[in-house]
Each structure stands twice: as structure tokens, then as C-alpha cells.
Design an enzyme around this catalytic site. Structure first.
Site, PDB file in Angstrom:
ATOM      1  N   PHE A   8       0.782  -0.908  -0.111  1.00 22.02           N
ATOM      2  CA  PHE A   8      -0.116   0.187  -0.063  1.00 22.02           C
ATOM      3  C   PHE A   8       0.819   1.160  -0.171  1.00 22.02           C
ATOM      4  O   PHE A   8       1.550   1.257   0.805  1.00 22.02           O
ATOM      5  CB  PHE A   8      -0.808   0.013   1.025  1.00 22.02           C
ATOM      6  CG  PHE A   8      -2.362  -1.112   1.240  1.00 22.02           C
ATOM      7  CD1 PHE A   8      -3.230  -0.585   0.780  1.00 22.02           C
ATOM      8  CD2 PHE A   8      -1.170  -2.142   1.785  1.00 22.02           C
ATOM      9  CE1 PHE A   8      -4.051  -1.596   1.037  1.00 22.02           C
ATOM     10  CE2 PHE A   8      -2.475  -3.505   1.808  1.00 22.02           C
ATOM     11  CZ  PHE A   8      -3.698  -2.503   1.243  1.00 22.02           C
ATOM     12  N   ASP A   9       0.520   1.777  -0.584  1.00 23.10           N
ATOM     13  CA  ASP A   9       0.481   3.911  -1.038  1.00 23.10           C
ATOM     14  C   ASP A   9       0.008   4.406   0.871  1.00 23.10           C
ATOM     15  O   ASP A   9      -1.027   3.429   1.377  1.00 23.10           O
ATOM     16  CB  ASP A   9       0.349   4.324  -1.807  1.00 23.10           C
ATOM     17  CG  ASP A   9       0.797   6.073  -1.599  1.00 23.10           C
ATOM     18  OD1 ASP A   9       1.699   6.154  -1.630  1.00 23.10           O
ATOM     19  OD2 ASP A   9       0.270   6.840  -1.310  1.00 23.10           O
ATOM     20  N   MET A  10       0.619   5.533   0.940  1.00 21.51           N
ATOM     21  CA  MET A  10       0.185   5.808   2.491  1.00 21.51           C
ATOM     22  C   MET A  10      -0.645   7.042   2.345  1.00 21.51           C
ATOM     23  O   MET A  10      -2.169   6.961   2.665  1.00 21.51           O
ATOM     24  CB  MET A  10       0.710   5.893   3.582  1.00 21.51           C
ATOM     25  CG  MET A  10       1.302   6.541   4.814  1.00 21.51           C
ATOM     26  SD  MET A  10       2.617   6.261   6.470  1.00 21.51           S
ATOM     27  CE  MET A  10       2.900   8.127   5.251  1.00 21.51           C
TER      28      MET A  10
END
Length: 221
Positions: A8-10
Site C-alpha cells: 500500500f501507498d500511504m
């Protein structure tokens, strides 16, 4: 869909950070009597510190005192994100819980520097979901280069092609797709460009919709 991990990106994907960041950048510009150039700002989303500096310098020209602008921006940004929990976006906890319940390893691959990323995830109550954290300061080439996703997959000991990737920005999608991951885009401040839409990844309105799709695919298999 064959996957063994999820990365995941944040900012803008797990956390509703991008509006905060944009707002404090505007404040920093105003404090220095510098115009806020929205098109330039939107192009930095998803990039690491080096990439952000390159885009801003190119967009604002040689007269810009970047270190002064960056410091004004950093002070305002840290005053928020290091002390306040950023709201978690729709469907995040439900999706992460479902993945954990199915023993799918998870990781974060964010352009944010490591110390700030850790604080954000801790304050939001999300840290315990992730098996590792890979940040922009750990790679030579930031998003849209695939290096950060490849490093995150390597730390999970999973083939990149067997990883799901979740992104909001166009730069992040280019990074994940270039790493040959099965990529979902949940747009935040920036909608997918025509170029991005040709990549063949999945675009969804929210992580809640992604979870529903993953459940449907799993139980249809």
C-alpha cells in the site's frame, strides 16, 4: 487473480493526508509571497523528496529560493502530522483486517521519509497491520520509478508479480505497474490521466469497493 501479498501507498490512499499537505503548502507560499501553482503542486503527489524538489524547481523557475520554501512548508506540515491523527480513508481498516484474516502479508511503500511515516501510521492506529515499511529515503529512484515497490516486495520475500499494489496517484500507479504488480488505483486529489488509463490496472472509487471485488474474485475462483 493470483496474489500472495499486498503493498500500500500511504498518503492519499490509507490516510486523508493530501488535502492537509496541499493546504499547508499554500500557507507556506502565501507567507513568502510566492504564488501557489496548483498544476505544479499536483505533479509532485506520490514523489519522494528529491522528486518533489526537482518538479518544484522546474515549475517555479530559478528565482525560487527552494530551501526557504521547503522549510516553511515542512514546519507547518510537521506541526500537523506529527501531533494529530490523520483521518483513515474509507474501507482501509476493513480491507487490512480481511487480508490479515486470510494470512496475506502486507507492507507500506510510501515516498514519505521514514520517521514521519512511522508517526503517521502510529497515530492513525494502523502500524500493527503491516509486516514492513519501505520509504522514499531508502531508494535512489522515487516513484514513478518501480524501485520502492520492488524493495517492498523483496522484504516480504514475494515475487512482485504476485503482489497487489494500492495507489491513489498517477506517479504511484506508474511505479507499481512498472514493478509488474496487480495494481488498484483509488484516485484522491488527481484523477487518472489518459496515459495512465491505458496501463490496464483497476480504478476504483474506494478501498471498500476493492474489498468487495477481492471477495467476489476469491469466492468465484
Amino acid at each position: 487473480m493470483n496474489y500472495q501479498a499486498a503493498i500500500f501507498d500511504m498518503d492519499g490512499l490509507l490516510l486523508d493526508t493530501e488535502r492537509v499537505c496541499k493546504g499547508v503548502f499554500e500557507e507556506a507560499c502565501a507567507s513568502l509571497s510566492i504564488p501557489f501553482l496548483e498544476d505544479i503542486y499536483l505533479d509532485i503527489i506520490g514523489r519522494n523528496a528529491q522528486g518533489i524538489e526537482q518538479v518544484i524547481r522546474a515549475g517555479y523557475g530559478s528565482d525560487l529560493d527552494y530551501p526557504v520554501l521547503h522549510e516553511a512548508w515542512r514546519i507547518r506540515y510537521n506541526a500537523v502530522v506529527k501531533h494529530q491523527a490523520i483521518p483513515v480513508k474509507e474501507g482501509v481498516v476493513e480491507l487490512l483486517t480481511w487480508l490479515k484474516d486470510h494470512n496475506i502479508p502486507t507492507a507500506v511503500a510510501t515516498s514519505t521519509q521514514q520517521d514521519v511515516a512511522k508517526i503517521k501510521l502510529d497515530l492513525a492506529g494502523l502500524s500493527h497491520f503491516f509486516d514492513n515499511l519501505t520509504t522514499g529515503c531508502e531508494v535512489k529512484n522515487g516513484k514513478p520509478d518501480p524501485e520502492i515497490y520492488l524493495l517492498a516486495a523483496n522484504r516480504l520475500n514475494i515475487n512482485p508479480q504476485q503482489c497487489l499494489a494500492f495507489e491513489d496517484s498517477n506517479n504511484g500507479v506508474l511505479s507499481a505497474v512498472s514493478a509488474k504488480m496487480q495494481t488498484f488505483q483509488i484516485p484522491d486529489l488527481v484523477q487518472p490521466s489518459t496515459e495512465i488509463l491505458t496501463l490496464g490496472h483497476t480504478v476504483s472509487d474506494s478501498l471498500s469497493h476493492v474489498l468487495a471485488e477481492l471477495k467476489q474474485r476469491k469466492y468465484a475462483a
